[in-house]
Design a protein around this motif. Structure first.
Motif, PDB file in Angstrom:
ATOM      1  N   GLN A  75       0.869   3.813  -3.056  1.00  0.00           N
ATOM      2  CA  GLN A  75       0.476   5.208  -2.899  1.00  0.00           C
ATOM      3  C   GLN A  75       1.554   6.138  -3.431  1.00  0.00           C
ATOM      4  O   GLN A  75       1.252   7.158  -4.043  1.00  0.00           O
ATOM      5  CB  GLN A  75       0.203   5.525  -1.427  1.00  0.00           C
ATOM      6  CG  GLN A  75      -1.079   4.930  -0.918  1.00  0.00           C
ATOM      7  CD  GLN A  75      -1.245   5.159   0.584  1.00  0.00           C
ATOM      8  OE1 GLN A  75      -0.339   5.655   1.249  1.00  0.00           O
ATOM      9  NE2 GLN A  75      -2.398   4.760   1.094  1.00  0.00           N
ATOM     10  N   GLN A 113       0.832  -1.203   0.000  1.00  0.00           N
ATOM     11  CA  GLN A 113       0.000   0.000   0.000  1.00  0.00           C
ATOM     12  C   GLN A 113       0.875   1.264   0.000  1.00  0.00           C
ATOM     13  O   GLN A 113       0.591   2.229  -0.704  1.00  0.00           O
ATOM     14  CB  GLN A 113      -0.928   0.012   1.211  1.00  0.00           C
ATOM     15  CG  GLN A 113      -2.095  -0.930   1.080  1.00  0.00           C
ATOM     16  CD  GLN A 113      -2.982  -0.905   2.335  1.00  0.00           C
ATOM     17  OE1 GLN A 113      -2.610  -0.331   3.354  1.00  0.00           O
ATOM     18  NE2 GLN A 113      -4.133  -1.543   2.233  1.00  0.00           N
ATOM     19  N   GLY A 132       0.614   8.359  -6.464  1.00  0.00           N
ATOM     20  CA  GLY A 132       0.696   9.773  -6.105  1.00  0.00           C
ATOM     21  C   GLY A 132       1.582  10.529  -7.084  1.00  0.00           C
ATOM     22  O   GLY A 132       1.290  11.639  -7.490  1.00  0.00           O
TER      23      GLY A 132
END
Length: 187
Positions: free
Chosen positions: A163, A159, A167
């Motif tokens: 991200q 995760q 991102g």
């Protein structure tokens, strides 16, 4: 209690010569006219007799075992001489029959062993599932907890890196819509 510290020779000497402390001349045997040297000679004769008895026993036992082994060899040769023609005549029948019997025995033994192993495993699983704690269940629980914590750690890392990756793409897309371009150089 003093007798417990004495050797076998001391005890047999005491029984054989009850009056060792008295004068030799009073008692003609064993110390009288023959003296101590005859006693030593008789003990040497006793040890020689014992050695001869041991040798005779060994020769007798060895000879009888040699006779038995030769009789066994002769019996084996006779049995093989009688059985060889029968084995040659019946070999087209006996060899496949022996192979079949060996396979059947192996199959029954292995299926029985696997059946016993399966029953043992199922009973262990049943005990574990019903809340009893069979032998080894604590190790299973410990391994399950370690595996769960490692899986959670890997999930958290995925995760986190996911991200970071998504991102960065969102920032690039937003920059493209604004008209500014970031150039990246790779080395």
């Amino acid at each position: 209690m003093a007798d417990t510290a004495r050797t076998h020779h001391d005890i047999s000497s005491r029984d054989q010569y009850p009056v060792l402390g008295r004068e030799r001349d009073q008692y003609p045997y064993p110390y009288g006219q023959y003296g101590r040297s005859d006693y030593q000679t008789s003990s040497q004769d006793y040890s020689k007799t014992r050695q001869i008895a041991k040798a005779a026993t060994a020769v007798t036992a060895g000879g009888s075992l040699l006779v038995l082994s030769s009789l066994t060899l002769v019996g084996t040769v006779i049995a093989l001489t009688v059985a060889t023609p029968l084995l040659v005549i019946f070999s087209p029948i006996l060899v496949p029959a022996l192979i079949t019997v060996a396979l059947l025995i192996t199959g029954f033994l292995s299926s029985g062993g696997f059946g016993i192993a399966a029953i043992t495993v199922f009973s262990w699983i049943y005990k574990y599932a019903t809340g009893e704690h069979p032998q080894g269940s604590d190790k299973l629980d410990s391994a399950r907890m370690k595996l769960g914590s490692k899986a959670q750690d890997i999930k958290d890392r995925a995760q986190y890196y996911g991200q970071q990756h998504t991102g960065g793409e969102h920032d690039r897309d937003r920059d493209r819509t604004r008209g500014t371009h970031h150039t990246t150089t790779t080395t």
